[in-house]
Scaffold this active site. Structure first.
Site, PDB file in Angstrom:
ATOM      1  N   ARG A 221       0.851  -1.195   0.000  1.00 23.81           N
ATOM      2  CA  ARG A 221       0.000   0.000   0.000  1.00 23.81           C
ATOM      3  C   ARG A 221       0.887   1.247   0.000  1.00 23.81           C
ATOM      4  NH1 ARG A 221      -3.502  -2.717  -1.623  1.00 23.81           N
ATOM      5  NH2 ARG A 221      -5.428  -3.339  -0.578  1.00 23.81           N
ATOM      6  N   HIS A 269      -0.901   0.136  -9.802  1.00 18.62           N
ATOM      7  CA  HIS A 269      -1.609  -0.781  -8.880  1.00 18.62           C
ATOM      8  C   HIS A 269      -2.177  -1.987  -9.638  1.00 18.62           C
ATOM      9  CE1 HIS A 269      -3.871  -0.977  -4.802  1.00 18.62           C
ATOM     10  NE2 HIS A 269      -3.671  -2.189  -5.277  1.00 18.62           N
TER      11      HIS A 269
HETATM   12  N1  LIG Z   1      -0.496  -4.225  -5.323  1.00 17.31           N
HETATM   13  C1  LIG Z   1      -1.490  -5.068  -5.431  1.00 17.31           C
HETATM   14  O1  LIG Z   1      -2.017  -5.275  -6.531  1.00 17.31           O
HETATM   15  C2  LIG Z   1      -1.973  -5.824  -4.219  1.00 17.31           C
HETATM   16  C3  LIG Z   1      -2.834  -6.917  -4.423  1.00 17.31           C
HETATM   17  C4  LIG Z   1      -3.256  -7.641  -3.322  1.00 17.31           C
HETATM   18  C5  LIG Z   1      -2.828  -7.287  -2.031  1.00 17.31           C
HETATM   19  N2  LIG Z   1      -1.984  -6.231  -1.870  1.00 17.31           N
HETATM   20  C6  LIG Z   1      -1.512  -5.879  -0.514  1.00 17.31           C
HETATM   21  O2  LIG Z   1      -0.763  -6.966   0.021  1.00 17.31           O
HETATM   22  C7  LIG Z   1      -1.031  -7.048   1.413  1.00 17.31           C
HETATM   23  C8  LIG Z   1      -0.618  -8.410   1.959  1.00 17.31           C
HETATM   24  O3  LIG Z   1      -1.561  -9.393   1.565  1.00 17.31           O
HETATM   25  P1  LIG Z   1      -1.598 -10.865   2.201  1.00 17.31           P
HETATM   26  O4  LIG Z   1      -2.806 -11.532   1.668  1.00 17.31           O
HETATM   27  O5  LIG Z   1      -0.289 -11.535   2.049  1.00 17.31           O
HETATM   28  O6  LIG Z   1      -1.790 -10.506   3.757  1.00 17.31           O
HETATM   29  P2  LIG Z   1      -1.795 -11.501   4.982  1.00 17.31           P
HETATM   30  O7  LIG Z   1      -2.006 -12.899   4.536  1.00 17.31           O
HETATM   31  O8  LIG Z   1      -2.722 -10.927   5.985  1.00 17.31           O
HETATM   32  O9  LIG Z   1      -0.300 -11.423   5.553  1.00 17.31           O
HETATM   33  C9  LIG Z   1       0.218 -10.307   6.189  1.00 17.31           C
HETATM   34  C10 LIG Z   1       1.644 -10.603   6.647  1.00 17.31           C
HETATM   35  O10 LIG Z   1       2.199  -9.406   7.216  1.00 17.31           O
HETATM   36  C11 LIG Z   1       2.709  -9.692   8.519  1.00 17.31           C
HETATM   37  N3  LIG Z   1       2.560  -8.517   9.383  1.00 17.31           N
HETATM   38  C12 LIG Z   1       1.448  -7.824   9.692  1.00 17.31           C
HETATM   39  N4  LIG Z   1       1.731  -6.825  10.543  1.00 17.31           N
HETATM   40  C13 LIG Z   1       3.055  -6.912  10.804  1.00 17.31           C
HETATM   41  C14 LIG Z   1       3.942  -6.187  11.630  1.00 17.31           C
HETATM   42  N5  LIG Z   1       3.533  -5.147  12.390  1.00 17.31           N
HETATM   43  N6  LIG Z   1       5.243  -6.548  11.659  1.00 17.31           N
HETATM   44  C15 LIG Z   1       5.672  -7.608  10.929  1.00 17.31           C
HETATM   45  N7  LIG Z   1       4.879  -8.339  10.122  1.00 17.31           N
HETATM   46  C16 LIG Z   1       3.584  -8.005  10.070  1.00 17.31           C
HETATM   47  C17 LIG Z   1       1.857 -10.836   9.027  1.00 17.31           C
HETATM   48  O11 LIG Z   1       2.553 -11.509  10.070  1.00 17.31           O
HETATM   49  P3  LIG Z   1       1.904 -12.789  10.818  1.00 17.31           P
HETATM   50  O12 LIG Z   1       1.808 -13.862   9.762  1.00 17.31           O
HETATM   51  O13 LIG Z   1       2.877 -13.120  11.868  1.00 17.31           O
HETATM   52  O14 LIG Z   1       0.549 -12.339  11.308  1.00 17.31           O
HETATM   53  C18 LIG Z   1       1.694 -11.674   7.755  1.00 17.31           C
HETATM   54  O15 LIG Z   1       2.813 -12.494   7.571  1.00 17.31           O
HETATM   55  C19 LIG Z   1      -2.528  -6.731   1.478  1.00 17.31           C
HETATM   56  O16 LIG Z   1      -2.893  -6.307   2.782  1.00 17.31           O
HETATM   57  C20 LIG Z   1      -2.675  -5.639   0.446  1.00 17.31           C
HETATM   58  O17 LIG Z   1      -2.526  -4.376   1.062  1.00 17.31           O
HETATM   59  C21 LIG Z   1      -1.556  -5.494  -2.937  1.00 17.31           C
END
Ligand SMILES: NC(=O)c1ccc[n+]([C@@H]2O[C@H](COP(=O)([O-])OP(=O)(O)OC[C@H]3O[C@@H](n4cnc5c(N)ncnc54)[C@H](OP(=O)(O)O)[C@@H]3O)[C@@H](O)[C@H]2O)c1
Length: 306
Positions: A221, A269
């Site tokens: 983001r 994006h």
């Molecule tokens: N650019 C694009 O087109 C696009 C598309 C889709 C998504 N995204 C972005 O990608 C993000 C990630 O997606 P996802 O599905 O992989 O999310 P997710 O499955 O919820 O995983 C989030 C990861 O971040 C870690 N995390 C969260 N807060 C943290 C902190 N304070 N310190 C260290 N690690 C932390 C979590 O740790 P734990 O596992 O230990 O909880 C987890 O490993 C989305 O939220 C979205 O904003 C972008």
């Protein structure tokens, strides 16, 4: 028992078509068309107008059409009784890991640079084995990107909130490990969710902990990045460049300095976009589960914020 679709900045019609094709009997309204708020129990959303859900006394579920839910959670007035769900989709996950791999390969082999510099001749480049890729966030997308990079011969490490074990990936977790994670990272990839803890995490202090010449990829983001800190670190040659797919303001305004910076690569994006045809099944499955009082899939823990 009706569904409300709120789709800001994306074409709602593709979602309408996908929902109608899959389950023609669903009563569906597209915000802001006229409807009785009392009828709505399930909202399918992308960037809804803040506080809008206050008007829906019977709302049970707010379903994000994307993997991220920051656009829902940032609303201080989402009804406490509503569950929030997100999309977890195989194609979305694959798209992110191939996109990230493409950016890394483009960077190490100077592919876009050859074009932008318009100079004929080879340039020195890093081999796959020489790079240390560091991924912030080892969730659904981060883990898949880490495994794909590792499969392609890169040394990969990852940082998450809680401890992880991923074959072929060195893992770090928590504040305490952050410096160790950063100190050897030559290409830093942000795949964190946007939360109060991670907002502005890509800042000068963090960049200074990376080795000189490190490269940033932000596909999470725009709010993770402190924009003027990135510009300063690039201008001081501490960072060698950045690939950015997400921005604080989208579309990125034409006058934004990132467009003109020679070491910033911009994409609009598009790292991974939910395909309605793929995701509609899980959205409707959850809708039908809600109607049948069954547990929903992909529920987000609001307390955690992701
Ligand atoms: N650019 C694009 O087109 C696009 C598309 C889709 C998504 N995204 C972005 O990608 C993000 C990630 O997606 P996802 O599905 O992989 O999310 P997710 O499955 O919820 O995983 C989030 C990861 O971040 C870690 N995390 C969260 N807060 C943290 C902190 N304070 N310190 C260290 N690690 C932390 C979590 O740790 P734990 O596992 O230990 O909880 C987890 O490993 C989305 O939220 C979205 O904003 C972008």
């Amino acid at each position: 028992m009706s569904v409300l679709l709120i789709c800001t900045g994306r074409d709602p019609q593709v979602w309408v078509n996908a929902i109608r094709e899959q389950q023609p009997n669903v009563k569906l309204y597209v915000y802001p068309e006229a409807h009785d708020p009392k009828e709505i129990t399930y909202a399918v959303t992308w960037r809804h107008p803040k506080r809008v859900f206050n008007k829906y006394p019977n709302l049970k579920v707010i379903a994000s059409i994307g993997a991220g839910v920051d656009h829902i959670i940032c609303d201080p007035e989402i009804p406490k009784s509503a569950l929030v769900t997100r999309v977890i989709d195989e194609q979305l996950t694959k798209d992110m890991s191939t996109f990230v791999l493409a950016l890394v390969l483009d960077k190490i082999r100077n592919i876009s640079l050859h074009h932008s510099e318009k100079k004929w001749g080879p340039k020195p480049y890093q081999t796959v084995e020489e790079e240390n890729i560091g991924i912030m966030g080892l969730g659904v997308l981060g883990k898949s990107a880490a495994l794909n990079l590792s499969k392609n011969g890169f040394k990969v490490s990852g940082w998450s909130k809680t401890k992880k074990h991923i074959d072929g990936v060195s893992t770090y977790h928590g504040e305490r490990d952050l410096n160790d994670f950063l100190k050897n990272t030559s290409i830093l990839i942000c795949l964190l969710p946007l939360t109060l803890e991670t907002e502005c995490i890509l800042n000068k202090e963090l960049f200074e902990k990376l080795p000189k010449g490190a490269y940033l990829i932000n596909v999470a983001r725009g709010e993770h990045l402190v924009e003027h800190d990135l510009l300063e670190m690039l201008d001081k040659n501490h960072l060698s460049g950045a690939s950015l797919d997400v921005f604080r303001i989208e579309p990125l305004p034409q006058e934004h300095p990132f467009w003109k910076h020679p070491n910033i690569q911009i994409t609009p994006h598009i790292a991974s976009i939910t395909d309605p045809k793929n995701a509609v099944n899980q959205l409707l499955d959850n809708y039908n589960r809600m109607l049948a009082n069954k547990p929903l899939n992909n529920i987000v823990e609001l307390k955690k914020g992701y």
